[in-house]
Design an enzyme around this catalytic site. Structure first.
Site, PDB file in Angstrom:
ATOM      1  N   GLU B  60       0.902  -1.269   0.219  1.00  0.00           N
ATOM      2  CA  GLU B  60       0.163   0.006  -0.111  1.00  0.00           C
ATOM      3  C   GLU B  60       1.070   0.788   0.118  1.00  0.00           C
ATOM      4  O   GLU B  60       0.479   2.340  -0.357  1.00  0.00           O
ATOM      5  CB  GLU B  60      -0.712  -0.203   1.379  1.00  0.00           C
ATOM      6  CG  GLU B  60      -2.168  -0.831   1.642  1.00  0.00           C
ATOM      7  CD  GLU B  60      -1.710  -2.001   1.559  1.00  0.00           C
ATOM      8  OE1 GLU B  60      -0.892  -2.882   2.303  1.00  0.00           O
ATOM      9  OE2 GLU B  60      -3.057  -2.831   1.286  1.00  0.00           O
ATOM     10  N   HIS B 129      -9.828  -4.689  10.291  1.00  0.00           N
ATOM     11  CA  HIS B 129     -10.640  -4.852   8.859  1.00  0.00           C
ATOM     12  C   HIS B 129     -11.654  -4.205   8.613  1.00  0.00           C
ATOM     13  O   HIS B 129     -12.106  -4.208   7.931  1.00  0.00           O
ATOM     14  CB  HIS B 129     -10.831  -5.799   8.584  1.00  0.00           C
ATOM     15  CG  HIS B 129      -9.443  -6.598   7.677  1.00  0.00           C
ATOM     16  ND1 HIS B 129      -8.583  -6.949   8.570  1.00  0.00           N
ATOM     17  CD2 HIS B 129      -9.301  -7.312   6.616  1.00  0.00           C
ATOM     18  CE1 HIS B 129      -7.957  -7.291   8.413  1.00  0.00           C
ATOM     19  NE2 HIS B 129      -7.779  -7.949   6.873  1.00  0.00           N
TER      20      HIS B 129
END
Lengths: 366, 325
Positions: B60, B129
């Site tokens: 990322e 998450h």
């Protein structure tokens, strides 16, 4: 290249004395171009010495990461930039800025936090930018600029422009995850970026031996299938030859290159680094200065080939001192940014909302 | 008007913008050949190929930073975070570089990127998450953030975000991807900074964003049916920029406000809204501003408890009744 054997070979190869000034990329330099290299190197030195003086007088706040000792690296590489090439670096950015042609006034004024600074006093020492000259900063976080450098090169490839991005980083940055992620990405995608590790031996106060498990930093390229090389950074001609090979490769092959340039900084990590004669010896600093000072090395070569005389070299030196002094005067006399500037340059859409079309509140000050 | 899913609406926005501007491309994990982890980009790689729809490794920081660097030279990348939670791995790139490069250069550059992906809990996946970082993004001047609550807004806001010359985060919601709304076939955009009055009312203002806007709407229906309370529901849509006018006009009309969001309460978006109301509509208030947020703990895994942790109709109704008591 494979494993340790090739590393040794590469190291041996670069330690061999070669007459870099007569190699093709350097032999084609005109007298004026060689003088310009000298003027740039001397200019960076004098600018930074003057900025140090201003810092010690309390005129400059924050951090001041000096490039003194490393000048030939930025100077050599910037001199190779072609039309579509771009560069980006970290916080030790004064040399790169002056090398691309930013003037001392705007750079010094930025250090003073003045409105006439290159970033209107909003960035400071670590955040110089000149997109019109292909210089994209000036970034404060170690290795934070490395994915950005990859992005500049990605854009060239995306737009079908032949060129490369050169992304400078220090020997401390190689241990950041973002850099390692980026190495994988640029090799995987075939991105024309040259990573130049300016290895000055110390990541702040921690020596290379104490921070990197494998002392050949460029060799890490092998793990990602990236071509690599090493060179010395005190001789601008050596830098130019090695960087030219790397940049040409990136442009022609659409592939990344990892170049480790061994250099040295005379000053501390920043001016606030009071320990820089404790984690290394004074002798080590003096030995480098005596034998490998990039200004002295270049001056000797240019006098030997009659590009310069002692007198003309001195004249350049004097001229750059005067220019640096004048920039300090300019900075001193310049105004600070007005308070209204605090909330300008935050959003492009707000800055360009000339007919007041934007909806909603952008700033939340009571 | 055709009924389409939230997922399809976003895909239409991406496809239309890819067609409109050759500089728009999509980067992210599994966005191309796999057709998207949540199938938002399904079929786009087949249609537009490797140049425009780009699969990334699980890196990322690298691909976010690369997108930012590329945007400085005029590419307009749309970066998909498989979960917005993963933006934390790219924190320096998104929250230093995307947000501040323009400022630190004195306005010499801009960063036209979109960062999009689901930012929600309620999916039984635990704390790592389930982030809703719109408050975090809004706390970084230089960044913009929108939270579409329905398919119409998702498409319209996405198109605006892609055309915007600043970095915009689009916070999607996995629980909405399969829900359907009416979306016109003709082209339209939804401007940033404009809230939507989902339901007009006179007794109390429920001010909310994201999926909570849909839950609030249901709560408002129950309040009308069972308690004869006529609640107004304001969907912020855009967090930064923020439509302060619509919020204040509603509170000045109803004199009471309940703020509903999936953020954790401390420094959540609604902490700012609450301040705004007390500061600019103090004399109009007949009761303290009430808040319904995610219960202040890391997101729990256990499903029944997670369903209670994030705002639901029951908790909203309870809060409205308290505010009106």
């Amino acid at each position: 290249m494979s494993s340790a054997a090739s590393t040794k070979k590469a190291v041996r190869k670069t330690s061999k004395k070669r007459a870099y000034e007569t190699s093709e990329i350097n032999a084609q330099l005109s007298k004026e171009e060689k003088i310009e290299l000298y003027r740039t190197i001397v200019g960076i030195r004098r600018f930074e010495e003057r900025s140090l003086q201003a810092y010690n007088q309390g005129k400059i706040g924050g951090f001041l990461h000096l490039y003194i000792g490393q000048e030939a690296v930025a100077t050599g590489i910037v001199s190779l930039m072609e039309e579509n090439d771009h560069i980006i670096t970290a916080y030790r950015d004064h040399g790169h800025a002056l090398a691309v042609g930013m003037n001392m006034n705007e750079c010094m004024a930025e250090l003073f936090g003045k409105y006439t600074g290159c970033s209107k006093g909003k960035g400071g020492s670590m955040h110089y930018f000149a997109p019109d000259k292909g210089f994209w900063g000036g970034h404060g976080i170690v290795a934070g600029q490395t994915p950005l450098g990859a992005g500049l090169a990605f854009a060239l490839k995306y737009k079908g422009l032949k060129g490369c991005a050169v992304c400078f980083l220090g020997d401390g940055a190689v241990n950041q995850g973002s850099f390692m992620e980026t190495l994988n990405l640029v090799s995987l995608w075939g991105i024309p970026v040259v990573f130049v590790i300016e290895n000055n031996g110390y990541s702040m106060g921690t020596s290379l031996k104490r921070s990197s498990a494998e002392e050949s930093l460029a060799k890490r390229g092998e793990a990602f299938g990236i071509k690599w090389d090493t060179c010395e950074g005190h001789d601008v001609f050596e830098v130019r030859e090695k960087a030219n090979e790397a940049m040409t490769y990136a442009r022609d092959e659409l592939k990344p290159f990892l170049l480790e340039i061994r250099t040295y900084r005379y000053r501390g990590h920043s001016v606030a680094d009071a320990n820089h004669e404790k984690y290394r010896t004074k002798e080590e600093i003096e030995t480098y200065k005596k034998n490998k000072d990039p200004i002295n090395v270049l001056r000797k070569k240019l006098i030997a080939d009659k590009t310069l005389t002692e007198a003309s070299a001195k004249e350049i030196d004097q001229e750059k001192k005067v220019e640096a002094d004048a920039s300090a005067k300019f900075a001193e006399e310049s105004p600070y940014p007005p308070k209204s500037e605090l909330t300008n340059d935050v959003y492009w859409t707000v800055d360009n909302d000339t007919d007041q079309q934007l909806k909603g509140t952008y700033f939340f000050n009571d | 008007m055709p009924l389409i899913t939230y997922r399809e609406a976003i895909k239409q926005a991406l496809a239309e913008e890819i067609e409109r501007d050759e500089n728009v491309c999509i980067l992210g994990e599994e966005v191309a050949q796999y057709n998207g982890a949540y199938k938002v980009t399904e079929g786009l790689w087949d249609k537009y190929g490797d140049k425009r729809i780009i699969d990334t490794p699980i890196s990322e920081a690298a691909f976010s930073g690369l997108a930012i660097g590329a945007s400085m030279l005029g590419v307009r990348p749309v970066v998909e975070m498989m979960f917005m939670s993963f933006s934390y791995v790219a924190f320096d790139q998104l929250f230093n570089n995307a947000s501040f490069c323009r400022y630190m250069s004195g306005g010499l550059m801009n960063v036209p990127i979109v960062v999009r992906g689901p930012a929600n809990g309620g999916t039984n996946v635990g704390a790592t998450h389930s982030h809703t970082p719109e408050n975090l993004v809004a706390n970084h001047p230089g960044l913009k953030v929108v939270c579409p609550s329905n398919a119409y807004d998702a498409k319209g806001l996405m198109k605006s975000a892609i055309r915007d010359n600043d970095p915009v985060f689009v916070m999607e919601n996995t629980l909405l991807y399969g829900e359907k709304w009416e979306v016109p076939e003709e082209e339209y955009v939804v401007e940033l900074g404009v809230a939507n009055v989902l339901k007009e009312g006179s007794d109390i203002s429920i001010i909310t964003h994201g999926r909570c806007a849909m839950i609030s709407l249901k709560a408002a229906e129950i309040l009308a049916e069972k308690h004869s309370i006529n609640a107004e529901v304001i969907d912020l849509r855009s967090i930064r920029p923020l439509d302060e006018t619509t919020i204040l006009n509603s509170v000045k009309k109803t004199h009471r406000a309940v703020l509903v969001e999936e953020n954790k309460p401390f420094c959540g978006v609604d902490a700012q809204i609450s301040h705004l109301i007390q500061y600019k509509a103090f004399d109009d208030l007949d009761a303290p501003v009430h808040r319904v947020s995610a219960i202040d703990a890391p997101q729990i895994y256990s499903k029944p408890l997670e369903d209670w942790q994030i705002p639901n109709e029951e908790r909203i109704i309870e809060s409205v009744l308290k505010c009106l008591a």
